[in-house]
Design a protein around this motif. Structure first.
Motif, short mmCIF file in Angstrom:
data_model
loop_
_atom_site.label_atom_id
_atom_site.label_comp_id
_atom_site.label_asym_id
_atom_site.label_seq_id
_atom_site.Cartn_x
_atom_site.Cartn_y
_atom_site.Cartn_z
N ILE A 228 19.50 -47.98 -5.84
CA ILE A 228 20.20 -48.99 -6.72
C ILE A 228 19.38 -50.24 -7.34
N SER A 229 20.17 -50.71 -8.17
CA SER A 229 19.28 -51.76 -8.65
C SER A 229 20.45 -53.31 -8.75
N PRO A 230 20.15 -54.03 -7.91
CA PRO A 230 21.04 -55.18 -7.37
C PRO A 230 20.83 -56.14 -8.38
N SER A 231 21.61 -57.16 -8.68
CA SER A 231 21.42 -58.45 -9.39
C SER A 231 22.56 -59.49 -9.05
N HIS A 232 21.98 -60.50 -9.00
CA HIS A 232 22.96 -61.63 -8.85
C HIS A 232 23.28 -62.50 -9.82
N THR A 233 22.66 -62.19 -11.03
CA THR A 233 22.59 -62.93 -12.25
C THR A 233 23.33 -62.42 -13.16
N ASN A 234 22.93 -60.80 -13.42
CA ASN A 234 23.43 -59.89 -14.61
C ASN A 234 24.00 -59.02 -14.12
N THR A 235 25.33 -58.79 -14.32
CA THR A 235 26.36 -57.63 -13.89
C THR A 235 25.83 -56.37 -14.51
N ALA A 236 25.27 -56.50 -15.67
CA ALA A 236 25.06 -55.12 -16.30
C ALA A 236 24.12 -54.46 -15.77
N ASN A 237 23.05 -55.26 -14.85
CA ASN A 237 22.10 -54.58 -14.14
C ASN A 237 22.33 -54.03 -12.68
N ARG A 238 23.89 -54.28 -12.51
CA ARG A 238 23.97 -53.90 -11.03
C ARG A 238 24.26 -52.23 -11.31
N GLN A 239 23.36 -51.26 -10.96
CA GLN A 239 23.58 -50.13 -11.42
C GLN A 239 23.19 -49.38 -9.89
N ALA A 240 23.33 -47.81 -10.04
CA ALA A 240 23.01 -47.01 -9.12
C ALA A 240 22.31 -45.79 -9.75
N ARG A 241 21.43 -45.12 -9.26
CA ARG A 241 20.82 -43.68 -10.01
C ARG A 241 20.37 -42.74 -8.92
N ILE A 242 20.56 -41.58 -9.54
CA ILE A 242 20.13 -40.25 -8.63
C ILE A 242 18.87 -39.92 -9.73
N GLN A 243 17.79 -39.65 -8.94
CA GLN A 243 16.61 -39.32 -9.72
C GLN A 243 15.86 -38.05 -9.13
N ALA A 244 15.50 -36.89 -10.00
CA ALA A 244 14.88 -35.88 -9.48
C ALA A 244 13.44 -36.25 -9.94
N GLN A 245 12.50 -35.81 -8.87
CA GLN A 245 11.07 -36.23 -9.24
C GLN A 245 10.11 -35.47 -8.38
N THR A 246 8.80 -35.43 -8.58
CA THR A 246 7.87 -35.12 -7.63
C THR A 246 7.27 -36.14 -6.99
N ALA A 247 6.52 -36.13 -6.06
CA ALA A 247 6.20 -37.07 -5.23
C ALA A 247 5.13 -38.06 -6.15
N ASP A 248 4.46 -37.85 -7.21
CA ASP A 248 3.60 -38.62 -7.79
C ASP A 248 4.48 -39.48 -9.07
N GLY A 249 5.68 -39.23 -8.99
CA GLY A 249 6.74 -40.24 -9.96
C GLY A 249 7.15 -39.51 -11.24
N THR A 250 6.52 -38.06 -11.14
CA THR A 250 7.09 -37.39 -12.50
C THR A 250 8.49 -36.84 -12.56
N ALA A 251 9.26 -37.18 -13.72
CA ALA A 251 10.57 -36.84 -13.71
C ALA A 251 10.71 -35.22 -13.62
N ARG A 252 11.76 -34.80 -12.89
CA ARG A 252 11.97 -33.35 -13.07
C ARG A 252 13.51 -33.24 -13.39
N THR A 253 13.88 -31.91 -13.72
CA THR A 253 15.41 -31.61 -14.13
C THR A 253 16.10 -31.84 -12.85
N LEU A 254 17.45 -32.43 -13.17
CA LEU A 254 18.34 -32.40 -11.99
C LEU A 254 19.56 -31.54 -12.62
#
Length: 268
Positions: A228-254
């Motif tokens: 999640i991305s919380p924000s108490h000032t910017n409602t547009a930044n209040r988001q949630a995500r699902i991310q597929a990746q390897t342990a080193d942070g490399t994004a992978r296909t979901l």
């Protein structure tokens, strides 16, 4: 009625010895001994003290000095510091350990407990070089209003943070079966919370599913992160995500429904 009295001075001991010889250890092979100076009773076998009962009723097994305020204290080197329960029955029942709580101040009397009363705790401590402090504990509490044959309960799992001196709650299982991680009020079967101190306007992963093939290095571990991305000032930044990746942070296909099936976005 009849009895036997062994009388000694206030600074002496009253003792019954069981001997199998006259040598030092043989002469005191077993004994029951009361110390009038200190008012404690000790029992010995094989010429060594095994059990001591203090003047306030504390029972020490393998110890000669009480470490804490507990009524029963067991200590020793190796397996002498362990406890075990064995049950022998031709049925499907096993050993049973029970912790019970009554709200009555008189021993043996029964008064109903109340919501949030602690029913029992298993506490894990370690020595810090001076005394003993808790590192983790598992506790049971009343989780609702009790009634006749009705005691709703919850389990709370706590650990001590690095640099802290006592455990704080990390996981709870409510009377309704909901599991909360870092939340005191889980409304779903599993609820994970990042708490109140997450960085604003920045994604924080709170939950992860991971797997690794036997021959892959750790960096090749596949992860599915929920954040999640919380924000108490910017409602547009209040988001949630699902991310597929390897342990080193490399994004992978979901892949969603790779074997087929509909995917609904904004529709049921």
């Amino acid at each position: 009625s009849a009895g036997m009295t062994i009388r000694a001075g206030t600074g002496a001991q009253s003792t019954i010895y069981f001997a199998d010889g006259t040598a030092t250890a043989d002469a005191i092979r077993g004994y029951v001994q009361y110390f009038h100076n200190g008012d404690f009773l000790r029992f010995g076998t094989d010429a060594n003290e095994r059990l001591r009962i203090l003047s306030d009723g504390k029972m020490l097994l393998g110890l000669t000095t009480a470490i804490g305020t507990d009524g029963l204290q067991i200590g020793g080197n190796g397996n002498a510091g362990n406890s075990a329960f064995y049950r022998f029955d031709a049925n499907d029942s096993g050993p049973f350990l029970q912790l019970s709580k009554s709200r009555n101040g008189t021993v043996g009397q029964n008064t109903v407990v109340q919501d949030d009363d602690e029913l029992g705790t298993i506490n894990f401590q370690g020595a810090d070089g001076t005394d003993y402090h808790s590192a983790a504990r598992i506790a049971a509490f009343v989780d609702g209003t009790p009634g006749n044959n009705d005691i709703p309960g919850r389990l709370v799992f706590s650990t001590t943070n690095d640099g802290a001196s006592s455990p704080t709650e990390k996981v709870r299982i409510t009377s309704g079966g909901n599991v909360g991680i870092n939340t005191l009020t889980p409304d779903l079967k599993l609820e994970v919370s990042g708490g109140q101190n997450q960085t604003a306007n920045q994604f924080t992963d709170l939950f992860r599913i991971a797997a690794n093939a036997n021959n892959d290095g750790a960096s090749a571990e596949m992860q599915l992160n929920f954040g999640i991305s919380p924000s108490h000032t910017n409602t547009a930044n209040r988001q949630a995500r699902i991310q597929a990746q390897t342990a080193d942070g490399t994004a992978r296909t979901l892949a969603i429904n790779p074997a087929g099936g509909s995917v609904g976005v904004g529709t049921s």
